[in-house]
Motif scaffolding. Structure first.
Motif, PDB file in Angstrom:
ATOM      1  N   GLU A  62       0.835  -1.208   0.000  1.00 62.10           N
ATOM      2  CA  GLU A  62       0.000   0.000   0.000  1.00 62.10           C
ATOM      3  C   GLU A  62       0.871   1.259   0.000  1.00 62.10           C
ATOM      4  N   LYS A  63       1.952   1.244   0.722  1.00 56.49           N
ATOM      5  CA  LYS A  63       2.861   2.398   0.796  1.00 56.49           C
ATOM      6  C   LYS A  63       3.429   2.753  -0.576  1.00 56.49           C
ATOM      7  N   ILE A  64       3.668   1.745  -1.419  1.00 55.74           N
ATOM      8  CA  ILE A  64       4.251   2.020  -2.733  1.00 55.74           C
ATOM      9  C   ILE A  64       3.193   2.126  -3.831  1.00 55.74           C
ATOM     10  N   GLY A  65       1.917   2.157  -3.444  1.00 53.38           N
ATOM     11  CA  GLY A  65       0.870   2.471  -4.408  1.00 53.38           C
ATOM     12  C   GLY A  65      -0.086   1.359  -4.794  1.00 53.38           C
ATOM     13  N   PHE A  66       0.118   0.147  -4.309  1.00 53.31           N
ATOM     14  CA  PHE A  66      -0.815  -0.930  -4.615  1.00 53.31           C
ATOM     15  C   PHE A  66      -2.116  -0.728  -3.847  1.00 53.31           C
ATOM     16  N   GLU A  67      -3.211  -1.164  -4.443  1.00 50.89           N
ATOM     17  CA  GLU A  67      -4.517  -1.107  -3.801  1.00 50.89           C
ATOM     18  C   GLU A  67      -5.121  -2.506  -3.760  1.00 50.89           C
ATOM     19  N   VAL A  68      -5.827  -2.789  -2.679  1.00 49.46           N
ATOM     20  CA  VAL A  68      -6.561  -4.055  -2.602  1.00 49.46           C
ATOM     21  C   VAL A  68      -7.744  -3.954  -3.553  1.00 49.46           C
ATOM     22  N   GLU A  69      -7.855  -4.905  -4.454  1.00 48.31           N
ATOM     23  CA  GLU A  69      -8.986  -4.883  -5.386  1.00 48.31           C
ATOM     24  C   GLU A  69      -9.835  -6.140  -5.276  1.00 48.31           C
ATOM     25  N   GLY A  70      -9.357  -7.087  -4.498  1.00 46.25           N
ATOM     26  CA  GLY A  70     -10.138  -8.303  -4.325  1.00 46.25           C
ATOM     27  C   GLY A  70      -9.789  -8.997  -3.023  1.00 46.25           C
ATOM     28  N   HIS A  71     -10.820  -9.537  -2.396  1.00 49.96           N
ATOM     29  CA  HIS A  71     -10.665 -10.286  -1.151  1.00 49.96           C
ATOM     30  C   HIS A  71     -11.134 -11.705  -1.439  1.00 49.96           C
ATOM     31  N   LEU A  72     -10.197 -12.641  -1.384  1.00 57.82           N
ATOM     32  CA  LEU A  72     -10.515 -14.037  -1.654  1.00 57.82           C
ATOM     33  C   LEU A  72     -10.669 -14.754  -0.320  1.00 57.82           C
ATOM     34  N   ARG A  73     -11.841 -15.274  -0.081  1.00 56.22           N
ATOM     35  CA  ARG A  73     -12.136 -15.886   1.218  1.00 56.22           C
ATOM     36  C   ARG A  73     -11.609 -17.310   1.297  1.00 56.22           C
ATOM     37  N   GLU A  74     -10.996 -17.601   2.440  1.00 61.04           N
ATOM     38  CA  GLU A  74     -10.579 -18.948   2.806  1.00 61.04           C
ATOM     39  C   GLU A  74      -9.869 -19.681   1.669  1.00 61.04           C
ATOM     40  N   THR A  75      -8.756 -19.114   1.235  1.00 61.83           N
ATOM     41  CA  THR A  75      -8.015 -19.682   0.108  1.00 61.83           C
ATOM     42  C   THR A  75      -7.035 -20.772   0.497  1.00 61.83           C
ATOM     43  N   ARG A  76      -6.707 -20.876   1.771  1.00 59.87           N
ATOM     44  CA  ARG A  76      -5.821 -21.955   2.205  1.00 59.87           C
ATOM     45  C   ARG A  76      -6.078 -22.304   3.662  1.00 59.87           C
ATOM     46  N   PHE A  77      -5.728 -23.535   3.992  1.00 58.48           N
ATOM     47  CA  PHE A  77      -5.865 -24.022   5.357  1.00 58.48           C
ATOM     48  C   PHE A  77      -4.466 -24.115   5.939  1.00 58.48           C
ATOM     49  N   HIS A  78      -4.196 -23.334   7.007  1.00 53.01           N
ATOM     50  CA  HIS A  78      -2.864 -23.286   7.598  1.00 53.01           C
ATOM     51  C   HIS A  78      -2.987 -23.057   9.092  1.00 53.01           C
ATOM     52  N   ASP A  79      -2.166 -23.749   9.850  1.00 58.24           N
ATOM     53  CA  ASP A  79      -2.177 -23.627  11.314  1.00 58.24           C
ATOM     54  C   ASP A  79      -3.563 -23.876  11.900  1.00 58.24           C
ATOM     55  N   GLY A  80      -4.284 -24.821  11.326  1.00 59.66           N
ATOM     56  CA  GLY A  80      -5.570 -25.222  11.868  1.00 59.66           C
ATOM     57  C   GLY A  80      -6.735 -24.309  11.558  1.00 59.66           C
ATOM     58  N   LYS A  81      -6.548 -23.363  10.639  1.00 59.33           N
ATOM     59  CA  LYS A  81      -7.666 -22.470  10.300  1.00 59.33           C
ATOM     60  C   LYS A  81      -7.579 -22.043   8.842  1.00 59.33           C
ATOM     61  N   TRP A  82      -8.724 -21.608   8.331  1.00 53.68           N
ATOM     62  CA  TRP A  82      -8.789 -21.082   6.977  1.00 53.68           C
ATOM     63  C   TRP A  82      -8.286 -19.649   6.976  1.00 53.68           C
ATOM     64  N   GLN A  83      -7.552 -19.297   5.912  1.00 52.62           N
ATOM     65  CA  GLN A  83      -7.009 -17.948   5.784  1.00 52.62           C
ATOM     66  C   GLN A  83      -7.407 -17.350   4.444  1.00 52.62           C
ATOM     67  N   ASP A  84      -7.604 -16.054   4.454  1.00 49.59           N
ATOM     68  CA  ASP A  84      -7.984 -15.324   3.256  1.00 49.59           C
ATOM     69  C   ASP A  84      -6.746 -14.816   2.516  1.00 49.59           C
ATOM     70  N   SER A  85      -6.967 -14.370   1.280  1.00 47.94           N
ATOM     71  CA  SER A  85      -5.929 -13.734   0.467  1.00 47.94           C
ATOM     72  C   SER A  85      -6.506 -12.467  -0.134  1.00 47.94           C
ATOM     73  N   TYR A  86      -5.617 -11.590  -0.555  1.00 46.60           N
ATOM     74  CA  TYR A  86      -6.009 -10.370  -1.258  1.00 46.60           C
ATOM     75  C   TYR A  86      -5.344 -10.350  -2.631  1.00 46.60           C
ATOM     76  N   ILE A  87      -6.037  -9.760  -3.568  1.00 48.95           N
ATOM     77  CA  ILE A  87      -5.445  -9.403  -4.849  1.00 48.95           C
ATOM     78  C   ILE A  87      -5.208  -7.900  -4.771  1.00 48.95           C
ATOM     79  N   MET A  88      -3.977  -7.491  -5.063  1.00 49.30           N
ATOM     80  CA  MET A  88      -3.629  -6.073  -5.041  1.00 49.30           C
ATOM     81  C   MET A  88      -3.058  -5.712  -6.406  1.00 49.30           C
ATOM     82  N   SER A  89      -3.213  -4.444  -6.793  1.00 50.95           N
ATOM     83  CA  SER A  89      -2.659  -4.021  -8.079  1.00 50.95           C
ATOM     84  C   SER A  89      -2.293  -2.541  -8.035  1.00 50.95           C
ATOM     85  N   ILE A  90      -1.497  -2.181  -9.021  1.00 52.85           N
ATOM     86  CA  ILE A  90      -1.162  -0.783  -9.266  1.00 52.85           C
ATOM     87  C   ILE A  90      -1.188  -0.593 -10.781  1.00 52.85           C
ATOM     88  N   LEU A  91      -1.722   0.535 -11.222  1.00 51.93           N
ATOM     89  CA  LEU A  91      -1.781   0.862 -12.644  1.00 51.93           C
ATOM     90  C   LEU A  91      -0.625   1.787 -12.999  1.00 51.93           C
TER      91      LEU A  91
END
Length: 177
Positions: free
Chosen positions: A141-170
Motif C-alpha cells: 500500500e505504501k508504494i501504491g498498490f490497492e486491494v482490489e479483491g478479497h478471496l475468502r478462505e483460500t488456504r488451510f494453515h495452522d488449523g484455520k482457513w485464511q484469506d488472500s487479497y489481490i492487489m494491483s497498481i496501474l
C-alpha cells in the motif's frame, strides 16, 4: 534500465541458483507467507520447477543480491506476462532472516515497478498476498498498490482457513507518484 538500488541489485535467476532456491523453498518460516502449498520439496523437484520457470516465455525471475554483503537475500519476478493486454503479476520473497523487515522488499519492488512501467510499458501490475501477511500488505500500500479483491478462505494453515487479497497498481498511478 539498471536493476540496482542503493542496497540491492537484481540479477537474472539461473539454474546454478537451484541449491539456494531449494533452501528457501523449504524454509518453513518463509514458506507459509509465499507458498500456497507449504510442502517440503526435494532438490530434484525444486530444480525441475526452476528449469520450467527459467524457460517460460511469460515469466521473468530475478535473484535479489545485497550489494554490501554480495550475497543473495531473496527472489522477485513476474509471471503471466501478457504483452497484448499489458499486464503482469509479480511475486517477491526476502528469504534471508537478517534482511527481513528492513526495507529491502520495498526497494526491490520499486526497482521492479520502474522496469515494468517504464521499460516494459505495462498498464497493470498485480499480486496476491495472504491476508495475515500484514507487513507485506502495508508495504504494498505504501508504494501504491490497492486491494482490489478479497478471496475468502483460500488456504488451510495452522488449523484455520485464511484469506488472500489481490492487489494491483496501474501505470498511471505509478507515474503520478
Amino acid at each position: 534500465m539498471l536493476f540496482q538500488g542503493e542496497r540491492i541489485k537484481l540479477r537474472k535467476m539461473k539454474i546454478e541458483d537451484a541449491s539456494t532456491y531449494y533452501k528457501w523453498q523449504n524454509d518453513m518460516e518463509i514458506a507459509p507467507l509465499v507458498n500456497p502449498f507449504i510442502d517440503s520439496l526435494s532438490f530434484h523437484e525444486v530444480e525441475e520447477n526452476l528449469k520450467g520457470m527459467l524457460h517460460a516465455d511469460n515469466r521473468k525471475n530475478y535473484i535479489i543480491m545485497h550489494l554490501e554483503a554480495e550475497e543473495p537475500i531473496g527472489y522477485v519476478g513476474l509471471f503471466n506476462i501478457n504483452h497484448y493486454h499489458k499486464n503482469a503479476e509479480c511475486f517477491i520473497a526476502i528469504c534471508e532472516r537478517e534482511f527481513r523487515v528492513k526495507g529491502f522488499g520495498q526497494e526491490t519492488m520499486e526497482i521492479l515497478m520502474e522496469y515494468v512501467f517504464k521499460e516494459m510499458n505495462m498498464h497493470r501490475l498485480s499480486l496476491r498476498v495472504f491476508a495475515d501477511n500484514t507487513h507485506a500488505i502495508r508495504m504494498y500500500e505504501k508504494i501504491g498498490f490497492e486491494v482490489e479483491g478479497h478471496l475468502r478462505e483460500t488456504r488451510f494453515h495452522d488449523g484455520k482457513w485464511q484469506d488472500s487479497y489481490i492487489m494491483s497498481i496501474l501505470q498511471r498511478d505509478y507515474l503520478k507518484g
